[in-house]
Design an enzyme around this catalytic site. Sequence first.
Site, PDB file in Angstrom:
ATOM      1  N   GLY A 150       0.649 -10.741 -12.996  1.00 13.00           N
ATOM      2  CA  GLY A 150       0.003  -9.456 -12.680  1.00 13.00           C
ATOM      3  C   GLY A 150      -0.435  -8.643 -13.880  1.00 13.00           C
ATOM      4  CB  CYS A 191       0.643 -15.397  -6.232  1.00 11.89           C
ATOM      5  SG  CYS A 191       0.530 -14.257  -7.598  1.00 11.89           S
ATOM      6  CG  ASN A 192      -0.465 -10.044  -2.666  1.00  8.61           C
ATOM      7  OD1 ASN A 192      -1.156  -9.582  -1.780  1.00  8.61           O
ATOM      8  ND2 ASN A 192       0.786 -10.410  -2.461  1.00  8.61           N
ATOM      9  CD  GLU A 220      11.099 -12.107 -11.017  1.00  8.46           C
ATOM     10  OE1 GLU A 220      11.751 -12.834 -11.759  1.00  8.46           O
ATOM     11  OE2 GLU A 220      10.105 -12.496 -10.368  1.00  8.46           O
ATOM     12  CB  THR A 233       5.071 -12.437  -3.497  1.00  6.93           C
ATOM     13  OG1 THR A 233       5.100 -12.366  -4.918  1.00  6.93           O
ATOM     14  CG2 THR A 233       3.899 -13.234  -3.017  1.00  6.93           C
ATOM     15  CG  HIS A 234       8.291  -9.867  -6.843  1.00  9.04           C
ATOM     16  ND1 HIS A 234       7.299 -10.809  -6.975  1.00  9.04           N
ATOM     17  CD2 HIS A 234       9.246 -10.201  -7.750  1.00  9.04           C
ATOM     18  CE1 HIS A 234       7.630 -11.658  -7.924  1.00  9.04           C
ATOM     19  NE2 HIS A 234       8.813 -11.318  -8.405  1.00  9.04           N
TER      20      HIS A 234
HETATM   21  N1  DGL Z   1       3.528 -12.913  -7.290  1.00  5.66           N
HETATM   22  C1  DGL Z   1       2.816 -11.785  -7.838  1.00  5.66           C
HETATM   23  C2  DGL Z   1       1.938 -11.143  -6.789  1.00  5.66           C
HETATM   24  O1  DGL Z   1       2.146 -11.314  -5.606  1.00  5.66           O
HETATM   25  C3  DGL Z   1       3.766 -10.757  -8.410  1.00  5.66           C
HETATM   26  C4  DGL Z   1       4.452 -11.156  -9.671  1.00  5.66           C
HETATM   27  C5  DGL Z   1       3.524 -11.393 -10.848  1.00  5.66           C
HETATM   28  O2  DGL Z   1       3.037 -10.427 -11.465  1.00  5.66           O
HETATM   29  O3  DGL Z   1       3.313 -12.557 -11.129  1.00  5.66           O
HETATM   30  O4  DGL Z   1       1.014 -10.455  -7.128  1.00  5.66           O
END
Ligand code: DGL
Length: 247
Positions: A40, A70-71, A150, A181-182
């Site tokens: 991100g 992952c968004n 995390e 996702t978090h």
């Molecule tokens: N998985 C990432 C998302 O959904 C969040 C964590 C990241 O920054 O990689 O955007």
Amino acid sequence: MRIGVFDSGVGGLSVVKSLLQHQLFEEIVYFGDTARVPYGVKDKNTIIRYALEAVEFFKNFDIDLLITACNTVSAYALDEMREYSNFDVVGVVKPGIIATENVLRSLESEILIIGTQATIASQAYEQPLRAYGFTNITSKATGLFVPMVEEGLYDGPVLQAAMKHYFRDIKIPDAIILGCTHFPLISDAIKHYFNHHSTMIHSGEAIVEYLEQHYALQHKFDATESKFFASENPEGLKNVAKKWLAL
Ligand code: DGL
């Protein structure tokens, strides 16, 4: 049907949780790029490069569909991933937009979109929602929530302080898009912060609805075989999976 689920790290397990609850697939292969998380804060070209390397990884498995949990990757790299794949690729942004349109009755509704810096900068949620006619949209990068999740800080003074920092000028929204996702892991705390008024849009639930509508997935599987891979510390990822998914 065997599917792949890709995320930058452990966060995509929140999407796996929804997939398992709805028993849609026989086999799930999960890959978290734990060595290079977070995505991100990276730029578009890097996100695309990492996403294409993940596609290469999934080519080793005979998957029918790849879910990009992952968004951040969904916001930047879906077209490129589709081009390089011999399987179908779906992301979580479009399902999240559809879910938002479905739950809100008025185009005047207040929408809050939260996500990583990259997801918010891409306007991947905001632009289509504005094009649909919603006028009251606030987008907010809330990157600090990622390391907090995390660390297992799902509530408590540190998270409360971060919420105050990010949300102090924000009106109580009718819907909050958890565009990372978090964030489902801290959904209760965010909901509580806004006095339980807001409907939460969760990528996992949104994609289940989307898949059920677009992929004729009538069959429910009694058990789903899940395999977990990570680019670093796979044992750590498996432990999180055990905890979050109650395996
Ligand atoms: N998985 C990432 C998302 O959904 C969040 C964590 C990241 O920054 O990689 O955007």
